[in-house]
Design an enzyme around this catalytic site. Sequence first.
Site, PDB file in Angstrom:
ATOM      1  N   GLN A  99      -4.405  -1.207   9.764  1.00 15.09           N
ATOM      2  CA  GLN A  99      -4.365  -2.551   9.187  1.00 15.09           C
ATOM      3  C   GLN A  99      -4.944  -3.562  10.176  1.00 15.09           C
ATOM      4  OE1 GLN A  99      -3.545  -3.179   6.041  1.00 15.09           O
ATOM      5  NE2 GLN A  99      -3.810  -5.382   6.221  1.00 15.09           N
ATOM      6  N   LYS A 148       0.842  -1.205   0.000  1.00 11.73           N
ATOM      7  CA  LYS A 148       0.000   0.000   0.000  1.00 11.73           C
ATOM      8  C   LYS A 148       0.872   1.249   0.000  1.00 11.73           C
ATOM      9  CE  LYS A 148      -3.785  -2.403   2.352  1.00 11.73           C
ATOM     10  NZ  LYS A 148      -4.547  -2.630   3.587  1.00 11.73           N
ATOM     11  N   ASP A 185     -10.735   2.950   4.135  1.00 20.32           N
ATOM     12  CA  ASP A 185     -11.135   1.544   4.044  1.00 20.32           C
ATOM     13  C   ASP A 185     -12.655   1.412   3.886  1.00 20.32           C
ATOM     14  OD1 ASP A 185      -9.091  -0.383   4.067  1.00 20.32           O
ATOM     15  OD2 ASP A 185      -8.717  -0.091   6.207  1.00 20.32           O
TER      16      ASP A 185
END
Length: 292
Positions: free
Chosen positions: A100, A56, A123
């Site tokens: 994460q 990412k 997200d």
Amino acid sequence: MTQPIARRIDGIRLAQAIRAEVAQRAATLTASGHQPGLAVLLVGNVAASAVYVRNKVKACEEAGIRSILERLPEDITQADLLQRVEALNQAPDVHGILVQLPLPPHIDAHTVIESIAAAKDVDGFHVANAGALMTGRPGLRPCTPSGVMAMLEHETIPLRGAEAVVIGASNIVGKPMALLLQAAGATVTICNSKTRDLSAQTRRADVLVVAAGKPKMIHGDMVKPGAVVIDVGIHRQTDGTLCGDVDYESVSRVASAISPVPGGVGPMTIAMLLMNTIEASEQQIKHENRHA
Ligand code: GUN
């Protein structure tokens, strides 16, 4: 015996095109004095998470998005983690925040996700964004399902009135996937690990999205001829190669189009994360300028 082989849906190529658009929009923002910024919080030492996070961060750099990687110790307290998130919520040069998952067991992931400013939740996991998706309002959408939608759109797969079957009902993939397909006019069935006679469900699908987390569980005899099959799974096999939740070999002889693993949904997830970061940045910068 020769049977038609399904068209292979190339996620790498489409992801590249999306990343090129992101880079262009990032350059425009940077030229106006506001470089987009994404903060990524990695707690602990889960090896797979470290790989995902590295990918990412690298993708951000390539797109001209500033990335802020915060590695936090496994034993960080929930209060300290919430404090880190709050500092990033307040930082005007951070437009996206990603924590994460999974988090260590002593930390409640829901509490942490809900502490992220919804406008920075790239997200799309915050309840405000989940609720916006459910009620058809604008908001940040989860990256993997929106990557699948972009693939279907790019392949011009008709969704209005189509039978769509989603296998897997997670908050990250299955549930938002079903809502996006429904919003596009499909008739959606969500299956889970308790579904009786899974084949009876999958064989009805014009569009089958598989996010079950079980290697090669969908075989050709479970798929309607001509269906479009999207494989969200990814597994490392004993010989070191990767495979998905779909048995590509047998399904590609029945389906009309199929996404491969690797090279299908995976690259699209990162592309959509970058796209969400750009859209979040544009919104926040517009808002900031209005109030300047
Ligand atoms: N862990 C596995 N997938 C994801 C994801 O899409 N976002 C975050 N934050 N963590 C994950």
